[in-house]
Design a protein around this motif. Structure first.
Motif, PDB file in Angstrom:
ATOM      1  N   GLU A   1      12.147 -35.957 -47.357  1.00 11.53           N
ATOM      2  CA  GLU A   1      11.978 -36.316 -48.542  1.00 11.53           C
ATOM      3  C   GLU A   1      11.057 -35.283 -49.427  1.00 11.53           C
ATOM      4  O   GLU A   1      10.176 -34.941 -48.794  1.00 11.53           O
ATOM      5  CB  GLU A   1      11.120 -37.875 -48.658  1.00 11.53           C
ATOM      6  CG  GLU A   1      12.015 -38.950 -47.929  1.00 11.53           C
ATOM      7  CD  GLU A   1      13.143 -39.332 -48.714  1.00 11.53           C
ATOM      8  OE1 GLU A   1      13.454 -38.953 -49.849  1.00 11.53           O
ATOM      9  OE2 GLU A   1      13.876 -40.137 -48.099  1.00 11.53           O
ATOM     10  N   GLU A   2      11.269 -35.048 -50.718  1.00  8.17           N
ATOM     11  CA  GLU A   2      10.359 -34.348 -51.512  1.00  8.17           C
ATOM     12  C   GLU A   2       9.014 -34.502 -51.339  1.00  8.17           C
ATOM     13  O   GLU A   2       8.014 -33.775 -51.426  1.00  8.17           O
ATOM     14  CB  GLU A   2      10.918 -34.456 -52.877  1.00  8.17           C
ATOM     15  CG  GLU A   2      10.139 -33.292 -53.910  1.00  8.17           C
ATOM     16  CD  GLU A   2      10.577 -33.584 -55.272  1.00  8.17           C
ATOM     17  OE1 GLU A   2       9.837 -33.136 -56.296  1.00  8.17           O
ATOM     18  OE2 GLU A   2      11.522 -34.225 -55.628  1.00  8.17           O
TER      19      GLU A   2
ATOM     20  N   PRO B   1      15.668 -35.200 -53.336  1.00  5.64           N
ATOM     21  CA  PRO B   1      14.641 -34.829 -54.662  1.00  5.64           C
ATOM     22  C   PRO B   1      14.136 -36.378 -54.681  1.00  5.64           C
ATOM     23  O   PRO B   1      14.895 -37.362 -54.579  1.00  5.64           O
ATOM     24  CB  PRO B   1      15.550 -34.580 -55.690  1.00  5.64           C
ATOM     25  CG  PRO B   1      16.762 -33.585 -54.776  1.00  5.64           C
ATOM     26  CD  PRO B   1      17.019 -34.459 -53.539  1.00  5.64           C
ATOM     27  N   ALA B   2      12.768 -36.448 -55.581  1.00  2.00           N
ATOM     28  CA  ALA B   2      12.383 -37.553 -55.510  1.00  2.00           C
ATOM     29  C   ALA B   2      13.179 -38.555 -56.676  1.00  2.00           C
ATOM     30  O   ALA B   2      13.164 -39.841 -56.624  1.00  2.00           O
ATOM     31  CB  ALA B   2      10.851 -37.281 -55.958  1.00  2.00           C
ATOM     32  N   ASP B   3      13.874 -37.990 -57.486  1.00  2.00           N
ATOM     33  CA  ASP B   3      14.683 -38.496 -58.619  1.00  2.00           C
ATOM     34  C   ASP B   3      16.003 -38.730 -58.279  1.00  2.00           C
ATOM     35  O   ASP B   3      16.902 -39.108 -58.968  1.00  2.00           O
ATOM     36  CB  ASP B   3      14.384 -38.021 -59.950  1.00  2.00           C
ATOM     37  CG  ASP B   3      14.811 -36.420 -59.984  1.00  2.00           C
ATOM     38  OD1 ASP B   3      15.190 -36.106 -58.940  1.00  2.00           O
ATOM     39  OD2 ASP B   3      14.990 -35.781 -60.955  1.00  2.00           O
ATOM     40  N   ALA B   4      16.344 -38.582 -56.921  1.00  2.00           N
ATOM     41  CA  ALA B   4      17.893 -38.505 -56.577  1.00  2.00           C
ATOM     42  C   ALA B   4      18.113 -39.971 -56.494  1.00  2.00           C
ATOM     43  O   ALA B   4      17.316 -40.890 -56.225  1.00  2.00           O
ATOM     44  CB  ALA B   4      18.138 -37.857 -55.476  1.00  2.00           C
TER      45      ALA B   4
END
Length: 269
Positions: A176-177, A212-215
């Motif tokens: 995870e990012e 990515p955290a916003d995926a």
């Protein structure tokens, strides 16, 4: 959804307890009679038979002898050990420090050809620098109130990472990012750690991906876990290490983050 690893461990203990209960009944013994033959209190027999207490290997042998079921002793002792190893409390594992726990897994790493690792909290141990590992392990020792031998344990962890460069091993890492952003140790330790990840990514036997955290998520973030070939999954909870060997559960872990059944080869890029 499958049961949680801790629930699976308890289910294994309950299956063993049920087998012991069946053996007693087949021998025509009451609970009190079995306890008397084993030299136990009735409450100990009840706790074992109802999976409230994990029996020792000696307890299992005594139970089988008392019931005239010596031919089942070996299988039941093996089942007992598997249930006991499935869920191991960190405080028990680290009661003499963490170096020993690091050393004990070296043979498992040496014989594993395909590693698949998912981490949502910290850099996987096999990819940690010595400074990062020492800072992390020291914080774990403080939290657990166990002996702090972080420098020695970190050195053993670095020795374990030699499998990245030696032998026929392949690795797939999914992080995870947030793993890259959590501050473990001083800034210079973090900078060195991130630089080392960049270097490892260039190895031909390593695939490293970052979510990515916003995926948009197909799966929610999970606890960290390690797949050793198709034989075992080890996952790390706050209070315990959990080892899963049931093929169906291994397949579930493989599917969760790597999206392929366990009998397909990882594609390294």
């Amino acid at each position: 959804m499958t049961a949680s690893p801790s629930s699976a461990a308890q289910a294994a203990r309950e299956r063993l307890a049920a087998r012991l209960r069946d053996i007693r009944r087949e021998a025509g013994l009451s609970g009190e009679e079995l306890a008397l033959r084993c030299g136990w209190s009735p409450s100990k027999r009840s706790r074992i038979e109802n999976a409230r207490t994990s029996p020792s290997d000696a307890d299992v042998r005594n139970w089988c002898t008392a019931c005239g079921a010596e031919d089942q002793t070996a299988d039941l002792v093996s089942a007992n050990r598997q249930a006991d190893q499935m869920y191991v409390h960190w405080k028990k594992l680290h009661r003499h420090g963490m170096r020993r726990a690091q050393d004990e897994v070296l043979p498992l790493y040496a014989r594993t050809r395909r590693f698949r690792v998912y981490c949502s909290n910290v850099v996987p141990g096999i990819l940690q620098t010595e400074a990062y590992a020492s800072a992390l392990l020291s914080s774990i020792a403080r939290f657990q109130e166990t002996p702090d031998d972080a420098p020695e344990a970190a050195a053993s962890r670095i020795e374990r990472s030699r499998v990245l460069y030696e032998g026929d091993h392949r690795f797939a890492f999914v992080l995870e990012e947030t793993v890259l952003r959590y501050r473990i140790g001083p800034p210079e330790a973090m900078a060195s750690q991130l630089g080392y990840l960049l270097a490892v990514m260039a190895l031909p036997n390593v695939s490293l991906g970052v979510i990515p955290a916003d995926a948009e998520r197909r799966m929610w973030p999970l606890e960290a876990f390690y797949l050793f070939d198709d034989r075992q999954v080890s996952t790390e909870l706050l209070t315990a290490a959990v080892n899963v060997t049931a093929p169906s559960e291994i397949a579930t872990y493989a599917s969760a983050c790597f999206g392929v059944p366990t009998d397909r080869r990882d594609r390294m890029t």
